[in-house]
Write an enzyme that holds these catalytic residues in place. Structure first.
Site, PDB file in Angstrom:
ATOM      1  N   ASP A   1     -20.396  -0.805  -5.994  1.00 33.60           N
ATOM      2  CA  ASP A   1     -19.766   0.319  -5.302  1.00 33.60           C
ATOM      3  C   ASP A   1     -20.560   0.730  -4.064  1.00 33.60           C
ATOM      4  O   ASP A   1     -19.986   1.043  -3.036  1.00 33.60           O
ATOM      5  CB  ASP A   1     -19.545   1.516  -6.239  1.00 33.60           C
ATOM      6  CG  ASP A   1     -20.821   1.977  -6.923  1.00 33.60           C
ATOM      7  OD1 ASP A   1     -21.825   1.227  -6.927  1.00 33.60           O
ATOM      8  OD2 ASP A   1     -20.826   3.088  -7.461  1.00 33.60           O
TER       9      ASP A   1
ATOM     10  N   ASP B   1     -19.804   8.426  -9.019  1.00 34.53           N
ATOM     11  CA  ASP B   1     -19.942   9.662  -9.795  1.00 34.53           C
ATOM     12  C   ASP B   1     -21.088  10.543  -9.312  1.00 34.53           C
ATOM     13  O   ASP B   1     -21.950  10.111  -8.558  1.00 34.53           O
ATOM     14  CB  ASP B   1     -20.238   9.332 -11.260  1.00 34.53           C
ATOM     15  CG  ASP B   1     -21.682   8.863 -11.459  1.00 34.53           C
ATOM     16  OD1 ASP B   1     -22.129   7.964 -10.709  1.00 34.53           O
ATOM     17  OD2 ASP B   1     -22.379   9.402 -12.336  1.00 34.53           O
TER      18      ASP B   1
ATOM     19  N   PHE C   1     -23.629  12.837  -0.134  1.00 34.15           N
ATOM     20  CA  PHE C   1     -23.408  12.465  -1.538  1.00 34.15           C
ATOM     21  C   PHE C   1     -21.915  12.195  -1.725  1.00 34.15           C
ATOM     22  O   PHE C   1     -21.086  13.091  -1.649  1.00 34.15           O
ATOM     23  CB  PHE C   1     -23.876  13.570  -2.487  1.00 34.15           C
ATOM     24  CG  PHE C   1     -24.168  13.003  -3.847  1.00 34.15           C
ATOM     25  CD1 PHE C   1     -25.472  12.782  -4.265  1.00 34.15           C
ATOM     26  CD2 PHE C   1     -23.123  12.621  -4.696  1.00 34.15           C
ATOM     27  CE1 PHE C   1     -25.733  12.204  -5.507  1.00 34.15           C
ATOM     28  CE2 PHE C   1     -23.371  12.048  -5.923  1.00 34.15           C
ATOM     29  CZ  PHE C   1     -24.678  11.837  -6.337  1.00 34.15           C
TER      30      PHE C   1
ATOM     31  N   ASP D   1     -27.592   1.509  -1.507  1.00 34.10           N
ATOM     32  CA  ASP D   1     -28.297   2.692  -1.042  1.00 34.10           C
ATOM     33  C   ASP D   1     -29.713   2.242  -0.644  1.00 34.10           C
ATOM     34  O   ASP D   1     -29.910   1.734   0.457  1.00 34.10           O
ATOM     35  CB  ASP D   1     -28.294   3.667  -2.232  1.00 34.10           C
ATOM     36  CG  ASP D   1     -28.545   5.103  -1.856  1.00 34.10           C
ATOM     37  OD1 ASP D   1     -29.277   5.334  -0.897  1.00 34.10           O
ATOM     38  OD2 ASP D   1     -28.026   5.996  -2.529  1.00 34.10           O
TER      39      ASP D   1
ATOM     40  N   ARG E   1     -15.405  10.142 -11.020  1.00 36.77           N
ATOM     41  CA  ARG E   1     -15.122   8.711 -10.834  1.00 36.77           C
ATOM     42  C   ARG E   1     -13.617   8.464 -10.668  1.00 36.77           C
ATOM     43  O   ARG E   1     -13.212   7.487 -10.048  1.00 36.77           O
ATOM     44  CB  ARG E   1     -15.619   7.904 -12.042  1.00 36.77           C
ATOM     45  CG  ARG E   1     -17.132   7.840 -12.186  1.00 36.77           C
ATOM     46  CD  ARG E   1     -17.515   6.715 -13.130  1.00 36.77           C
ATOM     47  NE  ARG E   1     -18.850   6.847 -13.679  1.00 36.77           N
ATOM     48  CZ  ARG E   1     -19.953   6.327 -13.148  1.00 36.77           C
ATOM     49  NH1 ARG E   1     -19.884   5.662 -12.031  1.00 36.77           N
ATOM     50  NH2 ARG E   1     -21.128   6.483 -13.733  1.00 36.77           N
TER      51      ARG E   1
ATOM     52  N   GLY F   1     -20.016   2.005 -11.631  1.00 35.06           N
ATOM     53  CA  GLY F   1     -19.463   2.494 -10.367  1.00 35.06           C
ATOM     54  C   GLY F   1     -18.443   1.595  -9.690  1.00 35.06           C
ATOM     55  O   GLY F   1     -17.574   2.073  -8.974  1.00 35.06           O
TER      56      GLY F   1
END
Ligand code: PRP
Length: 187
Positions: A103, A162, A155, A106, A168, A47
């Protein structure tokens, strides 16, 4: 002008130019914090790859680059919580200044794993730089040292991120329409 919006996308969240400007600022900050030092910058695949490529070109101190492949999401929209180290780094980081480039943070599980991993490998210092921070999803109490953008719990795809390996290559960050991931996650 951005290309026409992909039909799977709800909206563009962060335009390419805004990303570029922020990456420039963060690159300057890192360069100033590490003035007179060397850095080993680690891209966490896959990512971070686009962010990483842009970021290292904004860093003015000498850098070595390395790659670590890790995955936690499986194929769905929710994190599996299980972290798989799929490709080790190829160099010894003992006594080096490590900068982890991710990236997104979370749950925080991956970043926690990475900090422990490089501490075990004997790095002299470990800092982390992330493109996106989603604090509303945090499970582990952790925060990156350099954060480009704090984002809501949508999202997000593009600029390296991705869904099921798609999107991506979008040059901006965008919110994926719910129907695009919900239908695929229902078995
Ligand atoms: C994503 C992302 C982070 C991690 C963040 O990786 O790149 O590494 O999840 O999630 P966490 O904070 O909940 O641990 P993913 O497994 O999707 O792999 P990818 O980088 O190849 O897309």
């Amino acid at each position: 002008m951005e290309k026409a919006l992909n039909l799977d996308l709800k909206k563009i969240l962060i335009e390419r130019k805004v990303i570029q400007k922020k990456v420039e600022i963060i690159g300057k900050e890192i360069s100033s914090d590490f003035a007179g030092k060397k850095l080993i910058v680690i891209a966490i695949l896959k990512g971070s790859v686009i962010f990483f490529a842009d970021l290292i070109r904004e860093i003015t101190v000498p850098v070595e680059i390395e790659f670590l492949r890790i995955s936690s999401y499986g194929s769905g929209a929710e994190s599996s919580g299980k972290i798989c180290l799929e490709q080790e780094i190829a160099v010894d980081v003992t006594g080096k200044n490590v900068l982890i480039v991710e990236d997104i943070v979370d749950s925080g599980n991956t970043l926690k794993f990475l900090l422990d991993y490089f501490a075990q490998k004997g790095a002299q210092s470990i800092r982390s730089c992330v493109l996106l921070d989603k604090p509303s999803r945090r499970v582990v109490d952790i925060k990156a040292d350099y954060i480009c953008f704090e984002v809501p719990d949508d999202f997000i795809v593009g600029y390296g991120l991705d869904y099921n390996q798609k999107y991506r290559n979008l040059p901006y960050l965008a919110i994926l329409k719910k129907e695009c991931y919900i239908k695929n996650d229902i078995q």
